[in-house]
Design a protein around this motif. Sequence first.
Motif, PDB file in Angstrom:
ATOM      1  N   ALA A 188    -141.031  48.001   8.336  1.00 44.41           N
ATOM      2  CA  ALA A 188    -142.308  47.697   8.975  1.00 44.41           C
ATOM      3  C   ALA A 188    -142.147  47.655  10.494  1.00 44.41           C
ATOM      4  N   THR A 189    -143.006  48.378  11.200  1.00 41.38           N
ATOM      5  CA  THR A 189    -142.936  48.429  12.655  1.00 41.38           C
ATOM      6  C   THR A 189    -143.005  47.031  13.248  1.00 41.38           C
ATOM      7  N   GLU A 190    -143.940  46.209  12.749  1.00 40.88           N
ATOM      8  CA  GLU A 190    -144.124  44.879  13.334  1.00 40.88           C
ATOM      9  C   GLU A 190    -142.919  43.966  13.105  1.00 40.88           C
ATOM     10  N   ASP A 191    -142.214  44.133  11.995  1.00 41.16           N
ATOM     11  CA  ASP A 191    -141.023  43.328  11.734  1.00 41.16           C
ATOM     12  C   ASP A 191    -139.913  43.673  12.732  1.00 41.16           C
ATOM     13  N   PHE A 192    -139.711  44.963  12.951  1.00 42.74           N
ATOM     14  CA  PHE A 192    -138.652  45.416  13.857  1.00 42.74           C
ATOM     15  C   PHE A 192    -138.983  45.057  15.306  1.00 42.74           C
ATOM     16  N   VAL A 193    -140.237  45.277  15.705  1.00 40.37           N
ATOM     17  CA  VAL A 193    -140.646  44.963  17.073  1.00 40.37           C
ATOM     18  C   VAL A 193    -140.486  43.472  17.357  1.00 40.37           C
ATOM     19  N   LEU A 194    -140.876  42.628  16.401  1.00 40.04           N
ATOM     20  CA  LEU A 194    -140.766  41.184  16.595  1.00 40.04           C
ATOM     21  C   LEU A 194    -139.321  40.772  16.895  1.00 40.04           C
ATOM     22  N   VAL A 195    -138.376  41.288  16.113  1.00 43.80           N
ATOM     23  CA  VAL A 195    -136.981  40.912  16.294  1.00 43.80           C
ATOM     24  C   VAL A 195    -136.435  41.467  17.610  1.00 43.80           C
ATOM     25  N   LEU A 196    -136.754  42.714  17.938  1.00 44.32           N
ATOM     26  CA  LEU A 196    -136.276  43.297  19.194  1.00 44.32           C
ATOM     27  C   LEU A 196    -136.788  42.509  20.395  1.00 44.32           C
ATOM     28  N   GLU A 197    -138.081  42.191  20.387  1.00 43.88           N
ATOM     29  CA  GLU A 197    -138.657  41.453  21.517  1.00 43.88           C
ATOM     30  C   GLU A 197    -138.028  40.066  21.637  1.00 43.88           C
ATOM     31  N   ASP A 198    -137.760  39.414  20.508  1.00 43.46           N
ATOM     32  CA  ASP A 198    -137.143  38.089  20.551  1.00 43.46           C
ATOM     33  C   ASP A 198    -135.710  38.170  21.084  1.00 43.46           C
ATOM     34  N   MET A 199    -135.090  39.345  20.949  1.00 40.65           N
ATOM     35  CA  MET A 199    -133.746  39.560  21.487  1.00 40.65           C
ATOM     36  C   MET A 199    -133.768  39.923  22.970  1.00 40.65           C
ATOM     37  N   GLY A 200    -134.985  40.028  23.533  1.00 45.12           N
ATOM     38  CA  GLY A 200    -135.108  40.399  24.934  1.00 45.12           C
ATOM     39  C   GLY A 200    -135.128  41.890  25.170  1.00 45.12           C
ATOM     40  N   ILE A 201    -135.317  42.671  24.108  1.00 39.54           N
ATOM     41  CA  ILE A 201    -135.373  44.132  24.215  1.00 39.54           C
ATOM     42  C   ILE A 201    -136.833  44.548  24.255  1.00 39.54           C
ATOM     43  N   HIS A 202    -137.293  45.048  25.402  1.00 43.65           N
ATOM     44  CA  HIS A 202    -138.705  45.374  25.580  1.00 43.65           C
ATOM     45  C   HIS A 202    -139.033  46.686  24.873  1.00 43.65           C
ATOM     46  N   THR A 203    -140.021  46.646  23.993  1.00 49.87           N
ATOM     47  CA  THR A 203    -140.387  47.838  23.214  1.00 49.87           C
ATOM     48  C   THR A 203    -141.608  48.561  23.773  1.00 49.87           C
ATOM     49  N   GLY A 204    -142.412  47.859  24.567  1.00 48.11           N
ATOM     50  CA  GLY A 204    -143.652  48.457  25.042  1.00 48.11           C
ATOM     51  C   GLY A 204    -144.763  48.426  24.015  1.00 48.11           C
ATOM     52  N   VAL A 205    -144.526  47.746  22.904  1.00 48.69           N
ATOM     53  CA  VAL A 205    -145.527  47.660  21.836  1.00 48.69           C
ATOM     54  C   VAL A 205    -146.157  46.273  21.856  1.00 48.69           C
ATOM     55  N   GLU A 206    -147.482  46.206  21.875  1.00 45.92           N
ATOM     56  CA  GLU A 206    -148.195  44.937  21.881  1.00 45.92           C
ATOM     57  C   GLU A 206    -148.223  44.375  20.465  1.00 45.92           C
ATOM     58  N   GLN A 207    -147.539  43.249  20.259  1.00 42.46           N
ATOM     59  CA  GLN A 207    -147.362  42.725  18.909  1.00 42.46           C
ATOM     60  C   GLN A 207    -148.673  42.291  18.260  1.00 42.46           C
ATOM     61  N   SER A 208    -149.589  41.709  19.030  1.00 37.28           N
ATOM     62  CA  SER A 208    -150.834  41.233  18.425  1.00 37.28           C
ATOM     63  C   SER A 208    -151.683  42.398  17.927  1.00 37.28           C
ATOM     64  N   VAL A 209    -151.708  43.480  18.690  1.00 41.40           N
ATOM     65  CA  VAL A 209    -152.476  44.659  18.270  1.00 41.40           C
ATOM     66  C   VAL A 209    -151.807  45.322  17.070  1.00 41.40           C
ATOM     67  N   LEU A 210    -150.481  45.320  17.073  1.00 36.33           N
ATOM     68  CA  LEU A 210    -149.737  45.898  15.956  1.00 36.33           C
ATOM     69  C   LEU A 210    -150.033  45.143  14.666  1.00 36.33           C
ATOM     70  N   SER A 227    -144.880  44.175   4.831  1.00 40.66           N
ATOM     71  CA  SER A 227    -144.433  43.557   6.076  1.00 40.66           C
ATOM     72  C   SER A 227    -144.390  42.036   6.005  1.00 40.66           C
ATOM     73  N   ARG A 228    -143.269  41.459   6.430  1.00 41.80           N
ATOM     74  CA  ARG A 228    -143.149  40.000   6.482  1.00 41.80           C
ATOM     75  C   ARG A 228    -144.002  39.415   7.588  1.00 41.80           C
ATOM     76  N   VAL A 229    -144.080  40.110   8.731  1.00 40.18           N
ATOM     77  CA  VAL A 229    -144.868  39.606   9.852  1.00 40.18           C
ATOM     78  C   VAL A 229    -146.352  39.633   9.527  1.00 40.18           C
ATOM     79  N   ALA A 230    -146.779  40.634   8.786  1.00 44.19           N
ATOM     80  CA  ALA A 230    -148.186  40.686   8.383  1.00 44.19           C
ATOM     81  C   ALA A 230    -148.545  39.456   7.562  1.00 44.19           C
ATOM     82  N   ALA A 231    -147.604  38.984   6.750  1.00 42.59           N
ATOM     83  CA  ALA A 231    -147.859  37.830   5.902  1.00 42.59           C
ATOM     84  C   ALA A 231    -147.668  36.506   6.637  1.00 42.59           C
ATOM     85  N   ALA A 232    -146.619  36.403   7.443  1.00 45.82           N
ATOM     86  CA  ALA A 232    -146.257  35.121   8.048  1.00 45.82           C
ATOM     87  C   ALA A 232    -146.807  34.926   9.452  1.00 45.82           C
TER      88      ALA A 232
END
Length: 242
Positions: A188-210, A227-232
């Motif tokens: 899931a895109t949102e699961d991967f983006v969430l973890v990358l951003e929390d690691m300080g790796i900027h993805t350029g993807v807006e998580q709320s819109v995703l 997706s886990r993020v979609a649920a949680a």
Amino acid sequence: MADAAEVVAALVDAASPTRWWALVPNERGALAARAAGINAITVTISASEAYSQKNTRMSIDAALEQLRALCAPLAGEATVDVVVSCAFGSPFDDVHTVSEVAQLVDRVRAVGPLDITLADTTGAATPRRVRHVLDAVGVDIGVHLHDSRGTALTNALTAYEFGVRRFDCSVGGLGGSPFAPGAGGNLATEDFVLVLEDMGIHTGVEQSVLREASLLAAELVGHAVPSRVAAAGPLPDFDSSL
């Protein structure tokens, strides 16, 4: 794929800077996609002979010939990404070694300057397998991961730490192949983006819109998405510094 032209016509705006991708099975499909305004083409070639026959009704050798045929008219006109399916193991138990995958990647590279993506078609990859395959083929590739066994996210992080910077994901974790027994959805895109951003790796993807897109996907398909993020939902604020 009978109504593919109508779908593309409803989506593609030639004036938009958006890169539009289409998955095509052969030269005819590639030319039709290009004529419709698609500027990036994905072609699948399998490391598994059995999966190749079930997915495209072609042998591996025939699929390579089709790749050569479609690349010629698209040279300089469109990006071509060759997805090597079953790159970490086959559901038909006919891909047993890293060298088999590496040899196919070499044959694809011999066709010309193409992008290459390694696909974990049925979620057979593990961090160990990912490291060994990347060590053999290099990191100038993409990775396409399925979450059949719950390993997609850790495999993606392993590939990232190894040096890979291009990943196929899908909103909501939708995906899977009807020709691969046991295939689960994509990472899931949102699961991967969430973890990358929390690691300080900027993805350029807006998580709320995703996440909004993920919830819309669930509405459109009529059931919850993997997706886990979609649920949680998003992460709560937390300062992890001491």
